[in-house]
Design a protein around this motif. Sequence first.
Motif, PDB file in Angstrom:
ATOM      1  N   ARG A   1       8.390  -4.056   4.853  1.00  0.00           N
ATOM      2  CA  ARG A   1       8.568  -5.162   5.782  1.00  0.00           C
ATOM      3  C   ARG A   1       9.523  -6.237   5.264  1.00  0.00           C
ATOM      4  O   ARG A   1      10.210  -6.884   6.047  1.00  0.00           O
ATOM      5  CB  ARG A   1       7.218  -5.803   6.102  1.00  0.00           C
ATOM      6  N   ALA A   2       9.518  -6.468   3.947  1.00  0.00           N
ATOM      7  CA  ALA A   2      10.379  -7.511   3.390  1.00  0.00           C
ATOM      8  C   ALA A   2      11.795  -6.977   3.179  1.00  0.00           C
ATOM      9  O   ALA A   2      12.005  -5.769   3.014  1.00  0.00           O
ATOM     10  CB  ALA A   2       9.805  -8.030   2.070  1.00  0.00           C
ATOM     11  N   ARG A   3      12.736  -7.848   3.183  1.00  0.00           N
ATOM     12  CA  ARG A   3      14.125  -7.443   2.974  1.00  0.00           C
ATOM     13  C   ARG A   3      14.472  -7.329   1.497  1.00  0.00           C
ATOM     14  O   ARG A   3      15.544  -6.873   1.144  1.00  0.00           O
ATOM     15  CB  ARG A   3      15.066  -8.438   3.660  1.00  0.00           C
ATOM     16  N   SER A   4      13.569  -7.793   0.655  1.00  0.00           N
ATOM     17  CA  SER A   4      13.774  -7.704  -0.793  1.00  0.00           C
ATOM     18  C   SER A   4      12.606  -6.940  -1.406  1.00  0.00           C
ATOM     19  O   SER A   4      11.467  -7.059  -0.941  1.00  0.00           O
ATOM     20  CB  SER A   4      13.861  -9.100  -1.408  1.00  0.00           C
ATOM     21  N   PRO A   5      12.844  -6.161  -2.440  1.00  0.00           N
ATOM     22  CA  PRO A   5      11.728  -5.449  -3.099  1.00  0.00           C
ATOM     23  C   PRO A   5      10.898  -6.328  -4.015  1.00  0.00           C
ATOM     24  O   PRO A   5       9.835  -5.915  -4.470  1.00  0.00           O
ATOM     25  CB  PRO A   5      12.444  -4.360  -3.891  1.00  0.00           C
ATOM     26  N   LEU A   6      11.373  -7.531  -4.291  1.00  0.00           N
ATOM     27  CA  LEU A   6      10.683  -8.370  -5.274  1.00  0.00           C
ATOM     28  C   LEU A   6       9.265  -8.746  -4.860  1.00  0.00           C
ATOM     29  O   LEU A   6       8.356  -8.742  -5.703  1.00  0.00           O
ATOM     30  CB  LEU A   6      11.514  -9.622  -5.564  1.00  0.00           C
ATOM     31  N   PRO A   7       9.003  -9.101  -3.578  1.00  0.00           N
ATOM     32  CA  PRO A   7       7.597  -9.390  -3.223  1.00  0.00           C
ATOM     33  C   PRO A   7       6.650  -8.224  -3.475  1.00  0.00           C
ATOM     34  O   PRO A   7       5.478  -8.428  -3.781  1.00  0.00           O
ATOM     35  CB  PRO A   7       7.678  -9.739  -1.730  1.00  0.00           C
ATOM     36  N   ALA A   8       7.143  -6.987  -3.356  1.00  0.00           N
ATOM     37  CA  ALA A   8       6.285  -5.825  -3.566  1.00  0.00           C
ATOM     38  C   ALA A   8       5.855  -5.684  -5.018  1.00  0.00           C
ATOM     39  O   ALA A   8       4.862  -5.000  -5.317  1.00  0.00           O
ATOM     40  CB  ALA A   8       7.006  -4.557  -3.108  1.00  0.00           C
ATOM     41  N   LEU A   9       6.588  -6.298  -5.939  1.00  0.00           N
ATOM     42  CA  LEU A   9       6.232  -6.186  -7.356  1.00  0.00           C
ATOM     43  C   LEU A   9       4.999  -7.012  -7.701  1.00  0.00           C
ATOM     44  O   LEU A   9       4.336  -6.747  -8.708  1.00  0.00           O
ATOM     45  CB  LEU A   9       7.411  -6.628  -8.223  1.00  0.00           C
ATOM     46  N   ILE A  10       4.693  -8.017  -6.881  1.00  0.00           N
ATOM     47  CA  ILE A  10       3.567  -8.902  -7.202  1.00  0.00           C
ATOM     48  C   ILE A  10       2.236  -8.154  -7.120  1.00  0.00           C
ATOM     49  O   ILE A  10       1.467  -8.148  -8.087  1.00  0.00           O
ATOM     50  CB  ILE A  10       3.587 -10.144  -6.295  1.00  0.00           C
ATOM     51  N   PRO A  11       1.899  -7.503  -5.980  1.00  0.00           N
ATOM     52  CA  PRO A  11       0.624  -6.751  -5.985  1.00  0.00           C
ATOM     53  C   PRO A  11       0.625  -5.583  -6.959  1.00  0.00           C
ATOM     54  O   PRO A  11      -0.429  -5.200  -7.472  1.00  0.00           O
ATOM     55  CB  PRO A  11       0.494  -6.272  -4.532  1.00  0.00           C
TER      56      PRO A  11
END
Length: 676
Positions: free
Chosen positions: A123-133
């Motif tokens: 959903r996000a345009r960047s992969p960085l938020p996915a690294l948090i969970p």
Amino acid sequence: MSVLRARLCGFVLACGTAAGALYFAPVFGVAALLPSLGAVVVAAVLGDAVPRLAPVRPLLIVALGAVAAVVVTGVADPLAAARDGWVRTAQATWPVRDRPDLMLFVPLLALLAAALAIELLRRARSPLPALIPALVPLAVAQLYSPATGAAAVGAALGFAAFAALTVALHGGARIAPARVALTAAVVVVAAVPLGLGATAWSALDRSPDVVRAEPSAAPARAASPLDELPGLLAHPEQVAFRVRTDETGGRWTLAVYDGFDGDTWSSSALYQPLGGPLAADPAVTRPLRLGRARVEPVSIAGPWLPSRARPVTVAGAEVLVDPPSGTLVSGAPVAGYDLTWSAPDLRGDEDAPLDASGAGLALTNPPTAMADLARTAVDGDPPSFRAALKLESYLRTTYKVAAGAGMPTGHGYGQLQHFLFVTKRGTSEQFAASYVVLARLLGIPARLAVGFRQPAAASGMTAVRGADALAWPEVAVAGYGWVPLDPTGVTGTNASPGPLADGGSKPPSISAEPTLSVAPPSTPASSSAGVPPVPASSPPLALVAGGGVAGLAVLWLAGIPGAKLVRSRRRRSGPPARAVVGAWHEARDRLDDHGVRPGSAMTIRDLAGRAGADVAPALLRLAGHVDRARWSGAGVTPAEADSAWHETGAVSRALRARGLRSRLRAALSPRTLRRR
């Protein structure tokens, strides 16, 4: 991003999340974790492989992974295991035995983190938020058993490599190598100091376990073994328990008391479920001998079970242990269990220094006469193990052991003074209690233990009877831990020159590294004995876990709207022409957050036709401002910029009228925070 690359990126995220969960290895062991974590990775890949099921992708991944984890681990009650496993793991001694009901929460945690990470990736345009969970399982593992040294730095570098690979796969060919290197560098800069800090913390000899649920004390309503001692001695032929071992001597401990208020002896023991083999006592640095026995309780009252001073494993029974004293309790009847233990041999080492960690055991208002007697008994010697042996010899030669009818009872100051200064006749209860009081008055760290002496071993099971019940003092000696003494002389052992550490007369004929066959017990169920299977509360873990969840929630609820507010302020600042274009970008992103997706080739007027009648007028007026700013050639005034932002505000007001659900989804969606 192509479909294949997207699936590969999701696979990398799932693998990275599972790898972080492997840092629970000090608690459960790698072999126990690998099957269930592998099932989680497979479930994540399968749940992410069907594009048509994208709307329910997180639920599909969680459902597949939960079923797979339950099947692989073989847990009987998955709901109870998921609810209580993390607490019961924190309460048990580590490493925890290979029990599915305790470890199920680890693959479930990795599963939820992987599902959320994959959804953010899509959903996000960047992969960085996915690294948090994806980092959550690794972070929670550090709360249980923080990595130190090379393991901590390796975790930091491994996460850096995982983050760089995720960024590279997500961006494809358009991601420059410099950007990948920058991503890895940022993660390393943030993570390596944490690893080095953990190493320094360990070097300072701090406790490495952040999360340890509070163990439970022994039940107050259960009979104290010290109070039961006269009753045992009054029935000398009654069998307390049976034991089979190669030991020809030794002592079986029921309870250890280190507190005394002048009337009552109390214990500071805190019990927790016994996990895998207990680690060696760090205070014991001398070579250890190992012993093994089969114990079958017969008539012992209360929850206490016969144990040795340093138990290693217990098989065949569900027990709780107090590691510092080695005492065992059970909340359910026990038919028998196999016990292994370790003990150092003390062979004439009278000059061994006392262990300072055993100091600080105070007395409440001790009688002056007892202090004078203590100094007399050791000829005024300073606190030392030699002085402790002098005091043992003084009691042994000056006082007599009572036998037969009319044996004295009691262990308060009154009874002890009567024993020391009047009758000079008592049972092991008075001998041991008097010794501990006199030793503490001399500055010698001592405590009181109650249990049984080991009769001469016979072939098969040996009966331990009421006549074998005994109380004895223990002294803290550097390198040996708590050393039992015998001021009565009834055990037939002496501190010097024979072996003393476990009261045995010879080392057992057991190999130095026995193969321990440990049956995985389950946590004891509650019983009338009153020993809870798990402590009633666990504030450290609950507070840490709850604080972490609350922190993530606050970060999400406040961080995303805050970031959007900062972005809006930045777009409105600057030259008027740029502010007008910023107003269009802001309106476009607000529509996107509300589910009106702008196409890559859409003009403002095209978007107005898709947005709806409530939004279209404001968008058309905004289109006029943008056209004049871009194509008229005339300068844009600040008033025109303000007018453009006024139309953006009109778009926002129209969108807010669409309902609370739409507004919340738009406010918390990270979709528009990063655009290519």
